[in-house]
Design a protein around this motif. Structure first.
Motif, mmCIF file in Angstrom:
data_model
loop_
_atom_site.group_PDB
_atom_site.id
_atom_site.type_symbol
_atom_site.label_atom_id
_atom_site.label_comp_id
_atom_site.label_asym_id
_atom_site.label_seq_id
_atom_site.Cartn_x
_atom_site.Cartn_y
_atom_site.Cartn_z
ATOM 1 N N GLU A 80 0.719 -1.077 0.104
ATOM 2 C CA GLU A 80 -0.053 0.012 -0.224
ATOM 3 C C GLU A 80 0.949 1.273 -0.048
ATOM 4 N N ILE A 81 0.482 2.599 -0.137
ATOM 5 C CA ILE A 81 1.048 3.622 -0.277
ATOM 6 C C ILE A 81 1.756 3.807 1.044
ATOM 7 N N LYS A 82 2.937 4.417 0.898
ATOM 8 C CA LYS A 82 3.640 4.694 2.110
ATOM 9 C C LYS A 82 3.748 6.042 2.553
ATOM 10 N N ILE A 83 3.955 6.854 1.296
ATOM 11 C CA ILE A 83 3.629 8.223 1.455
ATOM 12 C C ILE A 83 2.959 8.719 0.114
ATOM 13 N N SER A 84 1.943 9.638 0.300
ATOM 14 C CA SER A 84 1.107 10.275 -0.724
ATOM 15 C C SER A 84 1.624 11.350 -0.873
ATOM 16 N N ALA A 89 -1.542 13.226 -8.818
ATOM 17 C CA ALA A 89 -3.074 12.789 -8.981
ATOM 18 C C ALA A 89 -3.427 11.534 -8.340
ATOM 19 N N PHE A 90 -2.568 10.679 -8.132
ATOM 20 C CA PHE A 90 -2.804 9.314 -7.503
ATOM 21 C C PHE A 90 -1.901 8.826 -6.172
ATOM 22 N N GLY A 91 -1.030 9.923 -5.755
ATOM 23 C CA GLY A 91 -0.181 9.707 -4.686
ATOM 24 C C GLY A 91 1.395 9.418 -5.106
ATOM 25 N N GLU A 92 1.505 9.453 -6.486
ATOM 26 C CA GLU A 92 2.985 9.279 -6.959
ATOM 27 C C GLU A 92 3.958 9.860 -6.513
ATOM 28 N N ALA A 93 5.123 9.397 -6.397
ATOM 29 C CA ALA A 93 6.397 10.124 -6.195
ATOM 30 C C ALA A 93 6.896 10.721 -7.368
ATOM 31 N N ALA A 177 11.166 11.327 -0.524
ATOM 32 C CA ALA A 177 10.514 11.230 0.729
ATOM 33 C C ALA A 177 11.440 11.530 1.927
ATOM 34 N N GLY A 178 12.459 12.133 1.633
ATOM 35 C CA GLY A 178 13.437 12.886 2.521
ATOM 36 C C GLY A 178 14.243 11.866 3.415
#
Length: 192
Positions: A80-84, A89-93, A177-178
């Protein structure tokens, strides 16, 4: 005036899955075989890539679902998504857009890369074995040291290598994501 066919848009989705249970952390990869066009030319070289693939409207609700479904089929794990990421548009990095012309017309590519996490510890049966079948998790140091699956300068293929787009997507996603690469790759200063 003739009706012109609209250019086809091919949508693909990939998952960067960082397994932080191990130290140093590892990323899940999937090994693919060579893919060929009708003339016998390699269109995708054998090598390691991120789990993912083509978005299929009949199966996937969104490109994010495509990354989740392909990961289940190729690696055998639920994610599942870890970071949105904000503004996506869809939470992509990452979202990469490209256009190219080939015999038969103009094609547009949209490639979504998602930062995901594993859900549970169950490993399912891998379904997609016709593309390759091997999977594994690799430290970022190992990923940095892998040869490219295809070296454009030498025109040589290495089935033990990583697709350059996968390496780029991994490090760009983790940067967004830092993450601190000095913590993820303890031996990084020795590279320089």
């Amino acid at each position: 005036m003739e009706n012109q066919k609209l250019p086809e848009t091919i949508v693909s989705s990939f998952a960067v899955i960082l397994d932080e249970i191990n130290y140093p952390a590892e990323v899940f990869l999937f090994h693919v075989n060579n893919e060929y066009d009708d003339d016998g030319n390699i269109t995708q070289p054998a090598g390691w890539k991120l789990p993912g693939g083509r978005y299929e409207k009949t199966r996937d609700g969104t490109p994010r679902h495509a990354a989740q479904n392909e990961t289940r089929l190729e690696i055998g794990i639920e994610v599942e998504i870890k970071i949105s990421f904000p503004g996506s548009a869809f939470g992509e990095a990452m979202l990469e857009k490209r256009t190219f012309k080939r015999e038969g017309g103009t094609f547009h590519f949209e490639v979504y890369t998602f930062f995901m996490k594993r859900v549970g510890n169950v490993t399912l049966k891998k379904v997609e074995t016709n593309e390759g079948g091997a999977s594994g998790s690799f430290s970022l140091k190992d990923i940095l040291l892998m040869p490219p699956a295809y070296n454009a300068k030498t025109k040589k293929f290495s089935p033990y290598g990583i697709q350059s787009s996968a390496r780029k997507r991994i490090f760009t996603t983790l940067k967004r994501a830092g993450y601190d690469f000095l913590k993820l790759i303890p031996s990084l200063p020795k590279f320089f």
